[in-house]
Write a protein that holds these residues in place. Structure first.
Motif, PDB file in Angstrom:
ATOM      1  N   ASP A   1       0.820  -1.214  -0.273  1.00 54.89           N
ATOM      2  CA  ASP A   1      -0.684   0.268   0.290  1.00 54.89           C
ATOM      3  C   ASP A   1       1.091   1.850   0.075  1.00 54.89           C
ATOM      4  N   ILE A   2       0.881   1.897  -0.655  1.00 55.70           N
ATOM      5  CA  ILE A   2       1.726   3.058  -0.961  1.00 55.70           C
ATOM      6  C   ILE A   2       0.782   4.238  -0.879  1.00 55.70           C
ATOM      7  N   SER A   3       0.008   5.031  -0.663  1.00 54.67           N
ATOM      8  CA  SER A   3      -1.313   5.596  -0.389  1.00 54.67           C
ATOM      9  C   SER A   3      -0.524   6.714  -0.012  1.00 54.67           C
ATOM     10  N   THR A   4       0.056   6.441   1.065  1.00 56.56           N
ATOM     11  CA  THR A   4       0.953   8.150   1.573  1.00 56.56           C
ATOM     12  C   THR A   4       1.351   8.186   0.300  1.00 56.56           C
ATOM     13  N   SER A   5       2.260   8.393  -0.444  1.00 60.55           N
ATOM     14  CA  SER A   5       3.131   8.701  -1.665  1.00 60.55           C
ATOM     15  C   SER A   5       1.886   9.580  -1.894  1.00 60.55           C
ATOM     16  N   TYR A   6       1.152   8.372  -2.612  1.00 57.49           N
ATOM     17  CA  TYR A   6       0.631   8.850  -3.534  1.00 57.49           C
ATOM     18  C   TYR A   6      -0.335  10.528  -2.940  1.00 57.49           C
ATOM     19  N   ARG A   7      -0.724  10.485  -1.816  1.00 52.34           N
ATOM     20  CA  ARG A   7      -1.520  11.484  -0.845  1.00 52.34           C
ATOM     21  C   ARG A   7      -0.054  13.467  -1.324  1.00 52.34           C
ATOM     22  N   GLU A   8       1.106  12.437  -0.901  1.00 55.45           N
ATOM     23  CA  GLU A   8       2.412  13.283  -0.841  1.00 55.45           C
ATOM     24  C   GLU A   8       2.441  14.051  -2.818  1.00 55.45           C
ATOM     25  N   TYR A   9       1.997  13.215  -3.605  1.00 53.98           N
ATOM     26  CA  TYR A   9       2.973  13.443  -4.609  1.00 53.98           C
ATOM     27  C   TYR A   9       1.271  14.426  -5.081  1.00 53.98           C
ATOM     28  N   THR A  10       0.065  14.117  -4.822  1.00 48.58           N
ATOM     29  CA  THR A  10      -0.840  14.782  -5.529  1.00 48.58           C
ATOM     30  C   THR A  10      -0.633  16.066  -5.341  1.00 48.58           C
ATOM     31  N   TYR A  11      -0.738  16.262  -3.659  1.00 50.46           N
ATOM     32  CA  TYR A  11      -0.411  17.313  -3.208  1.00 50.46           C
ATOM     33  C   TYR A  11       0.513  17.946  -3.823  1.00 50.46           C
ATOM     34  N   GLY A  12       1.932  17.896  -3.621  1.00 50.63           N
ATOM     35  CA  GLY A  12       3.181  18.519  -4.140  1.00 50.63           C
ATOM     36  C   GLY A  12       2.443  19.558  -5.839  1.00 50.63           C
ATOM     37  N   ARG A  13       2.341  17.907  -7.156  1.00 44.19           N
ATOM     38  CA  ARG A  13       2.262  18.230  -8.051  1.00 44.19           C
ATOM     39  C   ARG A  13       0.676  19.886  -8.631  1.00 44.19           C
ATOM     40  N   TRP A  14      -0.028  19.468  -7.347  1.00 47.45           N
ATOM     41  CA  TRP A  14      -1.029  20.670  -7.470  1.00 47.45           C
ATOM     42  C   TRP A  14      -0.619  21.851  -7.239  1.00 47.45           C
ATOM     43  N   ALA A  15      -0.251  21.430  -6.239  1.00 47.54           N
ATOM     44  CA  ALA A  15       0.994  23.073  -5.582  1.00 47.54           C
ATOM     45  C   ALA A  15       1.921  23.646  -6.408  1.00 47.54           C
TER      46      ALA A  15
ATOM     47  N   MET B   1      -9.538   7.904  -3.284  1.00 49.15           N
ATOM     48  CA  MET B   1      -8.206   7.236  -3.476  1.00 49.15           C
ATOM     49  C   MET B   1      -6.695   7.671  -3.705  1.00 49.15           C
ATOM     50  N   GLY B   2      -5.738   5.723  -3.455  1.00 45.92           N
ATOM     51  CA  GLY B   2      -4.699   5.531  -2.889  1.00 45.92           C
ATOM     52  C   GLY B   2      -3.604   5.047  -4.153  1.00 45.92           C
ATOM     53  N   GLY B   3      -2.800   4.186  -3.749  1.00 45.91           N
ATOM     54  CA  GLY B   3      -2.129   3.783  -4.585  1.00 45.91           C
ATOM     55  C   GLY B   3      -1.618   2.121  -3.802  1.00 45.91           C
ATOM     56  N   GLY B   4      -1.519   1.123  -5.143  1.00 45.89           N
ATOM     57  CA  GLY B   4      -0.522   0.166  -4.973  1.00 45.89           C
ATOM     58  C   GLY B   4       0.351  -0.268  -5.270  1.00 45.89           C
ATOM     59  N   ARG B   5       0.817  -1.041  -5.152  1.00 43.43           N
ATOM     60  CA  ARG B   5       2.283  -2.009  -6.510  1.00 43.43           C
ATOM     61  C   ARG B   5       1.905  -3.668  -6.160  1.00 43.43           C
ATOM     62  N   PHE B   6       1.776  -4.092  -6.917  1.00 46.28           N
ATOM     63  CA  PHE B   6       1.327  -5.552  -6.842  1.00 46.28           C
ATOM     64  C   PHE B   6       2.421  -6.408  -7.017  1.00 46.28           C
ATOM     65  N   VAL B   7       3.114  -6.926  -7.118  1.00 43.80           N
ATOM     66  CA  VAL B   7       4.162  -7.990  -7.282  1.00 43.80           C
ATOM     67  C   VAL B   7       3.367  -9.716  -7.117  1.00 43.80           C
ATOM     68  N   ALA B   8       3.528  -9.787  -8.100  1.00 43.06           N
ATOM     69  CA  ALA B   8       2.716 -11.856  -8.152  1.00 43.06           C
ATOM     70  C   ALA B   8       3.770 -12.275  -9.145  1.00 43.06           C
ATOM     71  N   TYR B   9       4.120 -13.558  -8.509  1.00 49.92           N
ATOM     72  CA  TYR B   9       5.043 -15.204  -8.847  1.00 49.92           C
ATOM     73  C   TYR B   9       4.136 -15.724  -9.817  1.00 49.92           C
TER      74      TYR B   9
ATOM     75  N   LEU C   1      -9.492  13.653  -4.210  1.00 54.04           N
ATOM     76  CA  LEU C   1      -9.378  12.044  -4.259  1.00 54.04           C
ATOM     77  C   LEU C   1      -8.489  11.818  -3.078  1.00 54.04           C
ATOM     78  N   CYS C   2      -6.822  12.018  -3.059  1.00 54.93           N
ATOM     79  CA  CYS C   2      -6.245  11.236  -2.365  1.00 54.93           C
ATOM     80  C   CYS C   2      -5.644  12.095  -1.125  1.00 54.93           C
TER      81      CYS C   2
END
Length: 279
Positions: free
Chosen positions: A217-231, A269-277, A262-263
């Motif tokens: 779960d990388i939702s914290t990174s998405y919150r920070e990124y979306t705020y910074g990009r808007w600014a 809304m948030g973000g996810g990184r998925f690793v599948a084998y 949204l974030c």
């Protein structure tokens, strides 16, 4: 053009794919100049967090020199070129939209990387991927826009060699929609698809296709990124209007405001990184 392609073309980035050439001119490049790939990498990562997701894929999948990698939803090819340049592997860059594909091919050629990055254009569901062709699959913020995800994941499973791996990063829904404002923002963001799966939804889809799955779960990174990009776009609007014209800048600002809501404000809304084998 399919209905899916038409809807996706309405996204502000894909209406202005030639933006990359404006950015290259700011660095001193002219039309048809050969490109230094390290310069291009500063400009062509058209997704959140720059090269970080690709570095995460390298680490989490253990991508090594000579590996065969499929990049799903490659856009103008930024992640594909970065991966091939850094690891010296072979990347197939699969992209739905013809304009993205065309620009991606041009940039790859001007970097002298046609031997390591192969561009293919078309619907990933219909594209012939072969059986057990790839060591790894990578996708950054693109899986969301494939409507038939069960079919996609089964196809990716079949395209991987035994023991092959998948990495993808994607937007995820964190809660149920609670009011009309949240729904309106989500509808504007989604454009060409009707649903936003949760982290657990994606896990289940991958497991149903036969994969063993790890979820980050990388939702914290998405919150920070979306705020910074808007600014950034809000603060430097005049500069961006000079470079890209008002229509594009206002479109970007509307998108950045929406994703920030949204974030951050809505927490929808948030973000996810998925690793599948492949097992």
């Amino acid at each position: 053009m399919s209905e899916e392609e038409h809807k996706l073309m309405q996204r502000i980035r894909y209406r202005h794919v030639e933006k990359i050439y404006t950015d290259l001119k700011e660095l001193g490049y002219h039309d048809n100049d050969s490109l230094n790939v390290t310069d291009l990498i500063r400009l062509d990562q058209w997704h959140y967090l720059g090269t970080e997701p690709v570095d995460a894929a390298i680490e989490l999948l253990g991508i090594r020199e000579g590996a065969r990698v499929l990049d799903v939803g490659a856009g103008i090819g930024g992640p594909s070129r970065y991966l091939a340049h850094k690891i010296k592997c072979h990347v197939t860059a699969s992209e739905l939209l013809p304009d993205n594909h065309r620009v991606g091919q041009d940039l790859t050629s001007r970097c002298g990387m046609t031997g390591s990055v192969k561009h293919v254009c078309g619907d990933i569901i219909m594209t012939e991927l072969g059986n057990q062709e790839f060591d790894h699959v990578m996708s950054i913020q693109s899986i969301l826009y494939v409507e038939d995800k069960p079919r996609l994941f089964r196809k990716l499973y079949d395209s991987l060699k035994p023991g092959g791996t998948v990495f993808f990063e994607v937007f995820c829904r964190l809660k149920d929609v609670e009011n009309a404002d949240e729904q309106a923002a989500l509808d504007f963001f989604l454009l060409c698809t009707n649903t936003l799966p949760t982290h657990q939804d994606y896990r289940q889809l991958l497991e149903d296709a036969g994969f063993k799955v790890t979820v980050h779960d990388i939702s914290t990174s998405y919150r920070e990124y979306t705020y910074g990009r808007w600014a950034n776009w809000d603060e430097h609007r005049d500069k961006y209007v000079r470079l890209y014209e008002e229509d594009m800048v206002d479109g970007w600002l509307k998108l950045t405001v929406t994703t920030k809501k949204l974030c951050n404000e809505f927490g929808l809304m948030g973000g996810g990184r998925f690793v599948a084998y492949k097992v």
